[in-house]
Design a protein around this motif. Structure first.
Motif, PDB file in Angstrom:
ATOM      1  N   ILE A  16       0.845  -1.205   0.000  1.00  0.00           N
ATOM      2  CA  ILE A  16       0.000   0.000   0.000  1.00  0.00           C
ATOM      3  C   ILE A  16       0.878   1.252   0.000  1.00  0.00           C
ATOM      4  CG2 ILE A  16      -1.639   1.339   1.387  1.00  0.00           C
ATOM      5  CD1 ILE A  16      -2.949  -1.328   2.205  1.00  0.00           C
ATOM      6  N   GLU A  17       1.951   1.219   0.822  1.00  0.00           N
ATOM      7  CA  GLU A  17       2.855   2.375   0.873  1.00  0.00           C
ATOM      8  C   GLU A  17       3.514   2.622  -0.484  1.00  0.00           C
ATOM      9  OE1 GLU A  17       5.348   1.358   4.176  1.00  0.00           O
ATOM     10  OE2 GLU A  17       4.157   2.534   5.594  1.00  0.00           O
ATOM     11  N   GLU A  18       3.882   1.517  -1.156  1.00  0.00           N
ATOM     12  CA  GLU A  18       4.472   1.649  -2.493  1.00  0.00           C
ATOM     13  C   GLU A  18       3.484   2.292  -3.454  1.00  0.00           C
ATOM     14  OE1 GLU A  18       7.487   0.893  -4.009  1.00  0.00           O
ATOM     15  OE2 GLU A  18       8.186   0.813  -1.939  1.00  0.00           O
ATOM     16  N   ARG A  19       2.234   1.808  -3.376  1.00  0.00           N
ATOM     17  CA  ARG A  19       1.192   2.363  -4.259  1.00  0.00           C
ATOM     18  C   ARG A  19       0.956   3.841  -3.970  1.00  0.00           C
ATOM     19  NH1 ARG A  19      -3.008  -2.185  -2.998  1.00  0.00           N
ATOM     20  NH2 ARG A  19      -4.549  -0.674  -3.736  1.00  0.00           N
ATOM     21  N   LYS A  20       1.018   4.200  -2.687  1.00  0.00           N
ATOM     22  CA  LYS A  20       0.837   5.622  -2.317  1.00  0.00           C
ATOM     23  C   LYS A  20       1.953   6.472  -2.920  1.00  0.00           C
ATOM     24  CE  LYS A  20      -1.499   6.617   1.751  1.00  0.00           C
ATOM     25  NZ  LYS A  20      -1.588   6.772   3.194  1.00  0.00           N
ATOM     26  N   LYS A  21       3.170   5.894  -2.888  1.00  0.00           N
ATOM     27  CA  LYS A  21       4.301   6.630  -3.463  1.00  0.00           C
ATOM     28  C   LYS A  21       4.099   6.843  -4.965  1.00  0.00           C
ATOM     29  CE  LYS A  21       7.817   5.082  -0.209  1.00  0.00           C
ATOM     30  NZ  LYS A  21       8.895   4.102  -0.023  1.00  0.00           N
ATOM     31  N   ARG A  22       3.457   5.849  -5.600  1.00  0.00           N
ATOM     32  CA  ARG A  22       3.223   5.954  -7.041  1.00  0.00           C
ATOM     33  C   ARG A  22       2.071   6.887  -7.376  1.00  0.00           C
ATOM     34  NH1 ARG A  22       4.238   0.219  -7.058  1.00  0.00           N
ATOM     35  NH2 ARG A  22       2.014  -0.199  -7.222  1.00  0.00           N
ATOM     36  N   GLY A  23       1.419   7.406  -6.338  1.00  0.00           N
ATOM     37  CA  GLY A  23       0.385   8.414  -6.578  1.00  0.00           C
ATOM     38  C   GLY A  23      -1.033   7.922  -6.376  1.00  0.00           C
ATOM     39  N   GLU A  24      -1.196   6.649  -5.954  1.00  0.00           N
ATOM     40  CA  GLU A  24      -2.563   6.164  -5.678  1.00  0.00           C
ATOM     41  C   GLU A  24      -3.071   6.825  -4.408  1.00  0.00           C
ATOM     42  OE1 GLU A  24      -3.673   2.033  -5.753  1.00  0.00           O
ATOM     43  OE2 GLU A  24      -2.086   1.585  -7.212  1.00  0.00           O
ATOM     44  N   SER A  25      -4.343   7.214  -4.425  1.00  0.00           N
ATOM     45  CA  SER A  25      -4.848   7.897  -3.219  1.00  0.00           C
ATOM     46  C   SER A  25      -6.261   7.451  -2.871  1.00  0.00           C
ATOM     47  CB  SER A  25      -4.830   9.414  -3.455  1.00  0.00           C
ATOM     48  OG  SER A  25      -5.617   9.713  -4.606  1.00  0.00           O
ATOM     49  N   ASN A  26      -6.709   6.357  -3.485  1.00  0.00           N
ATOM     50  CA  ASN A  26      -8.077   5.893  -3.237  1.00  0.00           C
ATOM     51  C   ASN A  26      -8.109   5.087  -1.935  1.00  0.00           C
ATOM     52  OD1 ASN A  26     -10.615   4.753  -3.257  1.00  0.00           O
ATOM     53  ND2 ASN A  26     -10.636   4.479  -5.489  1.00  0.00           N
ATOM     54  N   ASN A  27      -8.557   5.740  -0.873  1.00  0.00           N
ATOM     55  CA  ASN A  27      -8.571   5.074   0.438  1.00  0.00           C
ATOM     56  C   ASN A  27      -9.527   3.894   0.470  1.00  0.00           C
ATOM     57  OD1 ASN A  27      -6.622   6.643   1.493  1.00  0.00           O
ATOM     58  ND2 ASN A  27      -7.981   7.999   2.653  1.00  0.00           N
ATOM     59  N   ASP A  28     -10.617   3.990  -0.328  1.00  0.00           N
ATOM     60  CA  ASP A  28     -11.570   2.866  -0.384  1.00  0.00           C
ATOM     61  C   ASP A  28     -10.870   1.600  -0.869  1.00  0.00           C
ATOM     62  OD1 ASP A  28     -13.643   4.257   0.586  1.00  0.00           O
ATOM     63  OD2 ASP A  28     -14.687   4.572  -1.330  1.00  0.00           O
ATOM     64  N   LEU A  29     -10.019   1.778  -1.858  1.00  0.00           N
ATOM     65  CA  LEU A  29      -9.302   0.638  -2.426  1.00  0.00           C
ATOM     66  C   LEU A  29      -8.329   0.048  -1.396  1.00  0.00           C
ATOM     67  CD1 LEU A  29      -9.113  -0.964  -4.991  1.00  0.00           C
ATOM     68  CD2 LEU A  29      -7.369   0.601  -5.834  1.00  0.00           C
ATOM     69  N   PHE A  30      -7.622   0.930  -0.688  1.00  0.00           N
ATOM     70  CA  PHE A  30      -6.700   0.448   0.362  1.00  0.00           C
ATOM     71  C   PHE A  30      -7.467  -0.315   1.433  1.00  0.00           C
ATOM     72  CE2 PHE A  30      -3.999   4.453  -0.638  1.00  0.00           C
ATOM     73  CZ  PHE A  30      -3.412   3.804  -1.721  1.00  0.00           C
ATOM     74  N   LEU A  31      -8.612   0.275   1.831  1.00  0.00           N
ATOM     75  CA  LEU A  31      -9.408  -0.340   2.898  1.00  0.00           C
ATOM     76  C   LEU A  31      -9.990  -1.674   2.425  1.00  0.00           C
ATOM     77  CD1 LEU A  31     -10.140   0.241   5.774  1.00  0.00           C
ATOM     78  CD2 LEU A  31     -12.187   1.443   5.018  1.00  0.00           C
ATOM     79  N   ALA A  32     -10.346  -1.731   1.162  1.00  0.00           N
ATOM     80  CA  ALA A  32     -10.873  -2.993   0.598  1.00  0.00           C
ATOM     81  C   ALA A  32      -9.812  -4.086   0.685  1.00  0.00           C
ATOM     82  CB  ALA A  32     -11.290  -2.779  -0.855  1.00  0.00           C
ATOM     83  N   ASP A  33      -8.555  -3.718   0.359  1.00  0.00           N
ATOM     84  CA  ASP A  33      -7.455  -4.691   0.472  1.00  0.00           C
ATOM     85  C   ASP A  33      -7.309  -5.166   1.915  1.00  0.00           C
ATOM     86  OD1 ASP A  33      -6.950  -4.463  -2.172  1.00  0.00           O
ATOM     87  OD2 ASP A  33      -5.166  -3.197  -1.994  1.00  0.00           O
ATOM     88  N   VAL A  34      -7.422  -4.196   2.831  1.00  0.00           N
ATOM     89  CA  VAL A  34      -7.296  -4.535   4.270  1.00  0.00           C
ATOM     90  C   VAL A  34      -8.412  -5.494   4.665  1.00  0.00           C
ATOM     91  CG1 VAL A  34      -7.478  -3.595   6.608  1.00  0.00           C
ATOM     92  CG2 VAL A  34      -6.101  -2.393   4.892  1.00  0.00           C
ATOM     93  N   PHE A  35      -9.639  -5.180   4.272  1.00  0.00           N
ATOM     94  CA  PHE A  35     -10.789  -6.035   4.625  1.00  0.00           C
ATOM     95  C   PHE A  35     -10.627  -7.442   4.041  1.00  0.00           C
ATOM     96  CE2 PHE A  35     -13.916  -2.270   5.317  1.00  0.00           C
ATOM     97  CZ  PHE A  35     -13.549  -2.235   6.655  1.00  0.00           C
ATOM     98  N   SER A  36     -10.135  -7.498   2.807  1.00  0.00           N
ATOM     99  CA  SER A  36      -9.978  -8.826   2.188  1.00  0.00           C
ATOM    100  C   SER A  36      -8.936  -9.642   2.943  1.00  0.00           C
ATOM    101  CB  SER A  36      -9.597  -8.694   0.714  1.00  0.00           C
ATOM    102  OG  SER A  36      -8.345  -8.065   0.590  1.00  0.00           O
ATOM    103  N   TYR A  37      -7.875  -8.973   3.419  1.00  0.00           N
ATOM    104  CA  TYR A  37      -6.861  -9.675   4.228  1.00  0.00           C
ATOM    105  C   TYR A  37      -7.452 -10.147   5.547  1.00  0.00           C
ATOM    106  CZ  TYR A  37      -2.408  -9.273   1.743  1.00  0.00           C
ATOM    107  OH  TYR A  37      -1.365  -9.450   0.888  1.00  0.00           O
ATOM    108  N   GLN A  38      -8.380  -9.353   6.098  1.00  0.00           N
ATOM    109  CA  GLN A  38      -8.953  -9.685   7.404  1.00  0.00           C
ATOM    110  C   GLN A  38     -10.048 -10.738   7.307  1.00  0.00           C
ATOM    111  OE1 GLN A  38     -10.251  -5.849   8.769  1.00  0.00           O
ATOM    112  NE2 GLN A  38      -8.348  -5.430   9.861  1.00  0.00           N
ATOM    113  N   GLY A  39     -10.449 -11.070   6.084  1.00  0.00           N
ATOM    114  CA  GLY A  39     -11.515 -12.057   5.923  1.00  0.00           C
ATOM    115  C   GLY A  39     -12.895 -11.422   5.855  1.00  0.00           C
TER     116      GLY A  39
END
Length: 1183
Positions: A622-645
């Motif tokens: 996620i930090e790498e993606r942020k460095k590349r200019g991604e800023s969609n928090n929904d997408l980050f949170l979705a990744d987090v939720f998918s990791y959490q089950g």
């Protein structure tokens, strides 16, 4: 230590002795001639016991509490039960001085002025032992093995259980220092038995069981009357002429006075397992005291120093649990500890210790300074270079040399003082007064700074790590927290007896009270948990708690305050709290909450703590993606939720952020296909197909192959479906797929066919190959499955596959030992080379195995194949024709030799002597050069010799025997040959004329032994032999004139031109008395009649062979039945033979062109149902 009087009573007579019941509930006193029984709890006299007639001097209770004994001046001992009933009485010769029960065996020792007795409940009699002096006191060891007796002559006698003296201790004073009281130390922790001795030389001494004295005598300055130990042996009570009871350590150091009396103290004892002491006096006073040992201790951070056994100081490291003991050998009055300093106040001095090193774990102290002055103070504090004495309202600052440097006078009593750190020599002190004032004093400054003043008296104080906040516990048990700078009361909490700030976290403090530990973080509600005692320190997750006399470090998870911060999304503060000490579960919860709150820095630290690499990778990505200019928090949170089950929440967020494909990938990766379908709804069919394929992949992986196959079929993934079905051997499923598939789907259909072959279903495989139109594979299938009939049928329709069929067929036949059929199949397939190789191998095997008939047959076949090859390949014509003639010759040799072999090797022979004679002669004439493999010259000559002799050809027999002499003869026929060689000498030296062969061309009789071989010696015409009897046949070979073709010649012969009627050559001549037949032999009669016979003439004696050549007129004159034609296929010429004796019938095999007498041929055909030479079946076509 102080003594508090619990109760007091006064008896009329002197109290000489007393004893506690082992459970401490009752007290038995010897008062006058009675025993008084008291209740220890309140001093009630329960019952006086009468039984003695004179003063009772001693009393003792058994350790099991069942009985006690009393001894009196009336010389008697009475045993009493615990129910206060006397059960036994026995006497001595003198007054009883002391009694003692064995703690183990409950044996009773009773001592009088002149002897002592030992009585036990099991014995009826008392064993008595004389004593050299008056016994004044006695005591048993802890293990009950030894009894010590103290005597008035200053001697201590140690006896065993049987009364025998083992050790004798003589005191220096002798009878001037009578032993008045002795007692063994009851401690179980001591390695040796230690005996305390008090004598009237006013000394206290200690001895080992061996009689060795421990240390020196301690002067008492009074006459001791009694000595007794505390239950655990840590202290000693001594009473006597000084009208008081003194408390000593077990080593004899005097600690203080228990209670002052008005007369001598004759007896004193400690209530079992308690701090209660009872004192009995000369004037009959009974006093019951409680001893209160105050806690003397000091704490600084993780070091705690406290008094032990009144004279020792123990320093405990609360983190490492290390302890060190400092023996002072004097009463310790005060203790103070600060950093590397330790101050101990003794009655007459103050000792200042320092650590050997600056190591935080170092526990080695050494004396730095001694201040040899007596100080009176309430509180003692030590700093780096000073000690601070507190006496009510006054504070004094002394240097380590004892010089007073400063003094501060307070308005009110000082209730609390604490060093709060600072540079050496300039430390700050926090002081709390009874009037509620709180001051800060610096050691080097005369002026005290008032921090704040509150209404209630101070009991306990502490300042936060950054010195911004002050916590106060007042006399109303309230904990008040102030801001030091603003003097503002931040909050207050009830039920507090002590308070401590966390040294590592500014906002956390804990306070104890009411049996609870309270932890407060910031302004959040208090978290409580049960805990007895006082909080004295709070470091990280450790809380230092003092309960009664013991200090313990309690590990308190900081979970509650951490969750309080988490609830308010204060992740960094929560992380700081967690660092103080929380469980792994709490760390994980913090990490998850921070992750969901997208506080990645805190989450990363927390996940690092629990070593969760999965989430660390997620954060990193996620930090790498942020460095590349991604800023969609929904997408980050979705990744987090998918990791959490939390997959459904993740899917919603993916959808919201416009990444439905990620949701689909997630569902399919998790094999949650139903959810994926629901998510898709009626979407793109391509997506649906992809989904079904993934579902099938999953079914395959979890070992559900049938379901996977069905899904692959519905997704159109036929190759994978075929693969699974094939690997599981599901033929039905495969044929269903194969029949469903279009014939254009070549690859999957061919896969199906491959699996059918593998699964032994050739029928289905054939069906599939036909559907695809792959005839080559079909042929291969038939060949592989050995279905030759179908293969041949297919070969008929499609000649291009002939080679593919017959070659494997031939190889298969060869592998199954069907070589002849194999050879034919190779031949049929046009593989002449292989056919020849097979035949050569067959021939070689037949010869090696002595199957000469087979060898002849194979050679004949070889020759015919060479002829075929010569016909097919003009380039090889000459070579092949040469081979043809060679193989034909070998076939004839082996065919003949079979009979010779049978005759020589088998016991019985069915062949005629003439046949054997002819064959052996034929072979002898044929074997002029090299002898072929397997043909034995010995056997041939032996047969010839025997048959020649039998038939009268003696000359030939002699020749054969002579030849044999030059050969190596087998042992089995050696004698027979030797005998034949001898007997032939008795025979004539010529051959029988009947056996001589005739040349039918020139009518010359040929010798039996012909140097030219099987040709006429005169005309050189080759003899033609019967293939069965090997007789010379009446045939002459003739050749066609140049220009006449075979077809024309046959046509001319078939014309059958009319002949002149031949006149009878026999003429009847009649004469007188007789009738004769005369053969009219005119010279030209034959010549005129038959043009062929005219052609037989030749130049007499010519060495060259002149063949018979005929023209058309001669051919026309010939009869069809007189001519035999060998119709060789090209490139060979046909051969023509004329029979000179037409009436003697000759048959020629139409296949091998071998000649036979017709009768012989018919017989052989009847026997073998085929030609004996070429094995042509009789039902085969041919003339």
């Amino acid at each position: 230590m102080r003594a508090v009087l619990t109760w007091r009573d006064k008896a009329e007579q002197c109290i000489y002795d007393l004893a506690f019941k082992p459970d401490g509930t009752q007290l038995i006193l010897a008062a006058g001639n009675r025993l008084l029984v008291y209740d220890t709890s309140d001093g009630t006299l329960l019952q006086p016991l009468k039984g003695h007639k004179d003063t009772v001097y001693c009393v003792a209770y058994a350790k099991d509490g069942k009985r006690f004994a009393s001894g009196s001046a009336d010389k008697s001992i009475i045993i009493w039960t615990s129910k206060l009933e006397g059960i036994l009485k026995y006497t001595h010769n003198d007054s009883i001085q002391c009694v003692a029960y064995n703690p183990i065996t409950h044996q009773l020792a009773s001592c009088s002025s002149s002897d002592f007795g030992l009585w036990s409940p099991e014995q009826k009699s008392v064993s008595k032992h004389k004593s050299s002096s008056k016994i004044t006191c006695c005591s048993w060891t802890n293990d009950g093995q030894y009894l010590a007796l103290g005597m008035s002559n200053g001697v201590i006698s140690i006896r065993n259980k049987n009364g025998e003296e083992k050790v004798k201790i003589e005191r220096p004073g002798g009878s001037l220092s009578p032993i008045w009281s002795i007692c063994w130390n009851p401690s179980r922790e001591e390695h040796n038995d230690i005996l305390a001795v008090a004598d009237w030389g006013q000394k206290l001494s200690f001895y080992q069981l061996s009689g060795k004295q421990i240390g020196k005598d301690r002067p008492l300055n009074f006459d001791p009357c009694c000595i007794s130990y505390f239950t655990k042996g840590e202290y000693i009570l001594v009473g006597g002429s000084d009208k008081q009871v003194s408390l000593f350590t077990k080593d004899g150091v005097r600690l203080g006075t228990v209670g002052e009396q008005n007369s001598w103290v004759w007896t004193c004892r400690v209530k079992p397992d308690s701090n209660y002491v009872v004192v009995g006096c000369q004037d009959g006073t009974i006093s019951f005291y409680q001893l209160i040992f105050s806690t003397v201790h000091g704490l600084y951070k993780d070091r705690y120093a406290y008094r032990d056994s009144m004279t020792d100081v123990i320093v405990q490291h609360l983190i490492t649990e290390q302890k060190v003991r400092i023996k002072c050998r004097e009463l310790v009055k005060k203790i103070a500890i600060y950093k590397n300093r330790l101050a101990i106040q003794l009655p007459e001095k103050i000792l200042i210790y320092e650590l050997y090193s600056d190591d935080s774990a170092d526990m080695h102290y050494r004396v730095k300074e001694k201040i040899a002055k007596k100080f009176e103070c309430n509180l003692l504090v030590v700093c780096a270079d000073h000690i601070i004495l507190c006496q009510e309202k006054r504070l004094q600052c002394l240097s380590f040399s004892g010089v007073k440097e400063r003094e501060w006078q307070m308005e009110s009593l000082i209730r609390y003082i604490k060093v709060i750190g600072g540079p050496a020599g300039r430390e700050g002190l926090l002081v709390g007064l009874k009037n509620g004032q709180i001051l800060k004093i610096f050691v080097d400054n005369l002026f005290a700074i008032v921090l704040l003043k509150q209404a209630t008296a101070v009991r306990c104080l502490d300042m936060s790590a950054s010195r911004n906040k002050l916590a106060v516990v007042d006399e109303n048990d309230t904990c008040l927290v102030y801001d030091i700078h603003t003097k503002e009361l931040l909050f207050q909490e009830p039920n507090a007896n002590s308070v401590a700030w966390n040294t590592q976290c500014e906002d956390m403090l804990c306070f104890s009270g009411g049996g609870y530990l309270n932890i407060k973080a910031s302004t959040f509600p208090v978290h409580q948990q049960k805990l007895q005692g006082f909080v004295v320190g709070y470091n990280g997750s450790k809380i230092f708690c003092l309960h009664v006399f013991s200090m313990s470090a309690v590990e308190v998870p900081q979970s509650a305050p951490m969750y309080q911060y988490l609830d308010r999304k204060m992740f960094r503060e929560a992380y700081q709290i967690a660092c103080l000490g929380v469980t792994d579960t709490d760390w994980r919860e913090l990490a998850m909450e921070a992750l969901e709150g997208l506080e990645f820095e805190t989450a990363k630290k927390a996940f690092t703590r629990v070593q969760d690499l999965r989430y660390l990778e997620l954060i990193s990505s996620i930090e790498e993606r942020k460095k590349r200019g991604e800023s969609n928090n929904d997408l980050f949170l979705a990744d987090v939720f998918s990791y959490q089950g939390k997959f459904h929440e993740a899917a919603k967020l993916y959808k919201r952020s416009g990444h439905e494909n990620l949701a689909l990938d997630m569902y399919t990766d998790l094999c949650m296909f139903e959810y994926a379908k629901d998510f898709l709804g009626s979407g793109d069919p391509k997506e649906t197909k992809m989904l079904i394929t993934k579902q099938a992949d999953w079914a395959r992986n979890i070992n559900e192959p049938k379901a996977a196959v069905e899904m692959y079929i519905s997704a159109g993934e036929y190759t994978k479906a075929i693969e699974i079905s094939g690997s599981h051997g599901w033929v039905d499923m495969l044929i269903d797929i194969a029949r469903k598939l279009d014939k254009a789907e070549r690859e999957p259909l061919l896969m199906c066919a491959q699996y059918f072959k593998k699964l032994d279903s050739p029928g289905y495989a054939a069906e599939t190959y036909l559907k695809v139109g792959d005839l080559k594979s079909l042929v291969q299938l038939y060949v592989d499955t050995k279905r030759w009939d179908e293969a041949f049928a297919l070969g008929e329709k499609h000649p291009e596959f002939k080679d593919d069929i017959y070659v494997p067929y031939a190889q298969w036949l060869a592998e199954n030992d069907r070589f002849e059929e194999a050879q034919k199949a190779f031949h049929k397939a046009g593989r002449q080379g292989e056919a020849v190789r097979v035949l050569e191998q067959l021939t070689h095997n037949a010869v090696v195995e002595s199957r000469f008939n087979d060898a002849a047959y194979y050679y004949w076949m070889l020759s015919m194949q060479c002829l075929d090859m010569a016909q097919a390949d003009p380039a090889q014509k000459d070579v092949m024709l040469e081979k043809f003639h060679h193989f034909q010759h070998l076939a004839e040799l082996y065919h003949g030799y079979q009979t010779i072999h049978r005759y020589t090797e088998e016991p019985f022979s069915f062949d005629l002597p003439e046949t054997l004679f002819n064959i052996s002669k034929f072979l002898l004439h044929s074997l002029t050069k090299a002898t072929p493999l397997g043909i034995s010259k010995v056997n041939t000559l032996f047969t010839l010799a025997k048959q020649s002799k039998a038939l009268g050809a003696y000359k030939l027999a002699r020749h054969a025997y002579d030849k044999l002499r030059g050969l190596q003869i087998p042992a089995r026929i050696q004698k027979s040959i030797e005998l034949g060689t001898l007997t032939i000498r008795s025979k004539p030296f010529h051959d029988s004329e009947e056996l001589v062969p005739l040349c039918y061309r020139c009518s010359t009789n040929n010798p039996l032994l012909n140097n030219l071989g099987n040709v006429c010696i005169n005309c050189r015409q080759p003899f033609i032999f019967s293939a069965s009897s090997y007789e010379v046949l009446h045939l002459v070979e003739f050749y066609l004139e140049e220009g006449i073709t075979d077809e024309e010649a046959v046509a001319l012969i078939d014309l059958e031109a009319p002949r002149h009627k031949r006149e009878s050559k026999w003429q009847e001549v009649a004469s007188s008395g007789s009738q004769t037949l005369r053969l009219d032999e005119t010279v030209n009669s034959l010549g005129d009649d038959d043009p062929f016979t005219a052609k037989l003439s030749f130049e007499q004696g010519g060495s060259e062979f002149v063949p018979v050549v005929v023209n058309r007129s001669v051919l026309r004159s010939m009869s069809r039945r007189d001519v035999l034609i060998k119709r060789w296929p090209p490139p060979l010429q046909w051969q023509y033979f004329r029979s000179l004796l037409p009436d003697a019938s000759i048959t020629m095999c139409p296949s091998c062109f071998q000649m036979f007498h017709s009768e012989d041929y018919e017989l052989l055909v009847l026997q073998h149902a085929c030609c004996p030479y070429c094995r042509r079946r009789i039902d085969d076509t041919g003339s």
